[in-house]
Design an enzyme around this catalytic site. Sequence first.
Site, PDB file in Angstrom:
ATOM      1  N   LYS A  10       3.318 -15.434   2.510  1.00 22.74           N
ATOM      2  CA  LYS A  10       3.257 -16.159   1.230  1.00 22.74           C
ATOM      3  C   LYS A  10       4.722 -16.416   0.869  1.00 22.74           C
ATOM      4  CE  LYS A  10       0.846 -17.644  -2.349  1.00 22.74           C
ATOM      5  NZ  LYS A  10      -0.009 -18.841  -2.268  1.00 22.74           N
ATOM      6  N   TYR A  48       0.818  -1.217   0.000  1.00 25.78           N
ATOM      7  CA  TYR A  48       0.000   0.000   0.000  1.00 25.78           C
ATOM      8  C   TYR A  48       0.854   1.271   0.000  1.00 25.78           C
ATOM      9  CZ  TYR A  48      -4.084  -2.885   1.187  1.00 25.78           C
ATOM     10  OH  TYR A  48      -5.102  -3.818   1.184  1.00 25.78           O
ATOM     11  N   ASP A  58     -11.216  -8.573   7.615  1.00 26.86           N
ATOM     12  CA  ASP A  58     -12.616  -8.435   7.206  1.00 26.86           C
ATOM     13  C   ASP A  58     -13.291  -9.797   7.157  1.00 26.86           C
ATOM     14  OD1 ASP A  58     -12.559  -5.709   6.972  1.00 26.86           O
ATOM     15  OD2 ASP A  58     -13.525  -5.683   5.001  1.00 26.86           O
ATOM     16  N   ASP A  68      -5.589  -6.767   5.796  1.00 34.45           N
ATOM     17  CA  ASP A  68      -6.774  -6.039   5.360  1.00 34.45           C
ATOM     18  C   ASP A  68      -7.872  -7.042   4.999  1.00 34.45           C
ATOM     19  OD1 ASP A  68      -8.505  -4.179   4.374  1.00 34.45           O
ATOM     20  OD2 ASP A  68      -7.231  -3.461   2.760  1.00 34.45           O
TER      21      ASP A  68
END
Length: 353
Positions: A186, A135, A246, A242
């Site tokens: 990952k 980001y 959620d 993120d």
Amino acid sequence: MKIAVLPGDGIGPEIVAQAVNVLTGLNLNLEMTEAPIGGAGYEAAGDPLPDATLKLAKEADAVLLGAVGDWKYDKLERHLRPERGLLRIRKELNLFANLRPALLYPELASASTLKPEVVSGLDIMIVRELTGDIYFGQPRGISTLENGEREGINTMRYSESEIKRIGRVAFEIAMKRNKKVCSVDKANVLETTELWRQVMIELSKEYPEVELSHMYVDNAAMQLIRAPKQFDVMVTGNIFGDILSDEASMLTGSIGMLPSASLDANNKGMYEPSHGSAPDIAGKNIANPLATILSAAMMLRYTFNDEANATRIESAVKKALADGYRTADIYTEGTKKVTCSEMGEAVLSALKS
Ligand code: NAD
């Protein structure tokens, strides 16, 4: 103890008022000062993060925020939009650690879309890095290649120190819980997260009591649905966090129940519900104030180190639910439907009982 109270937009003022009442009801020595942010900041000072609001937030020990945003601001230039105020305040206050608990209250087990036996007793803390990763990494942008085709670029990057400081937050929290950290990466494909995994392993040596495990993000997304109770603390980078936070929040049924904390290196924090400003129900006194009230409990726990009063608020919320009080978003037949302010009052009276 100074608290900057930033109600924001939409349902923000309604839900924050209830959290302020509950904090006041504790009779602590709290100095709470209100200031506008988001659309309210734009209306008051032409800026979604007015200078005076930022000053107040910087001088405070903690910030209690409602939510920002309203569709009526969507046509404003990008830097004037309410959400910009939120991103800027997080950056200005160096809030690098985002804590999002996903906790299922037994009374609300039927609100989850998963089977009650899969989710009942669920209590996960997701620790998400908030100021780095893809980001914020450079280079970024959209450019035109020599052949005339457009290309979009974002860069995933983390320094060792950034990984270490968020890892430390996760290990410290795990020490106060069930002493299990699952680090999500990952590492099989992305070098950035290969380093992430190495640093987590190195750091874990300082916390011999904590059991560290690793999981690839795709598997973590699956396991959160398949068997979420296996997790205690999950720690991950900005983009994976993120998405996973959620996903985890939905295990609990309603977004109106979920608090969050964003902390800096000295445990100064900004506390806010995980949901947005819900313009569709704003001004109707029907929003669920519990996520904001529970955010105030997190404030007492993480910034003011006041576990006793944090637990008092959480127990009062449990009592209000056990007594059958429900705002519209969590209402089921046989329970008592109440307004936003009535729910606040129910928590306050449970606190005093
Ligand atoms: P939202 O979270 O505001 O609302 C999603 C749905 O959940 C709506 O139906 C809403 O009525 C309901 N809801 C949310 N909170 C609730 C509560 N406490 N009680 C009962 N119901 C509740 O998300 P959205 O509709 O996508 O976004 C609306 C605005 O909020 C946008 O301007 C968006 O940018 C902003 N937003 C702000 C934040 C923030 O301030 N942190 C986060 C997300 C979205």
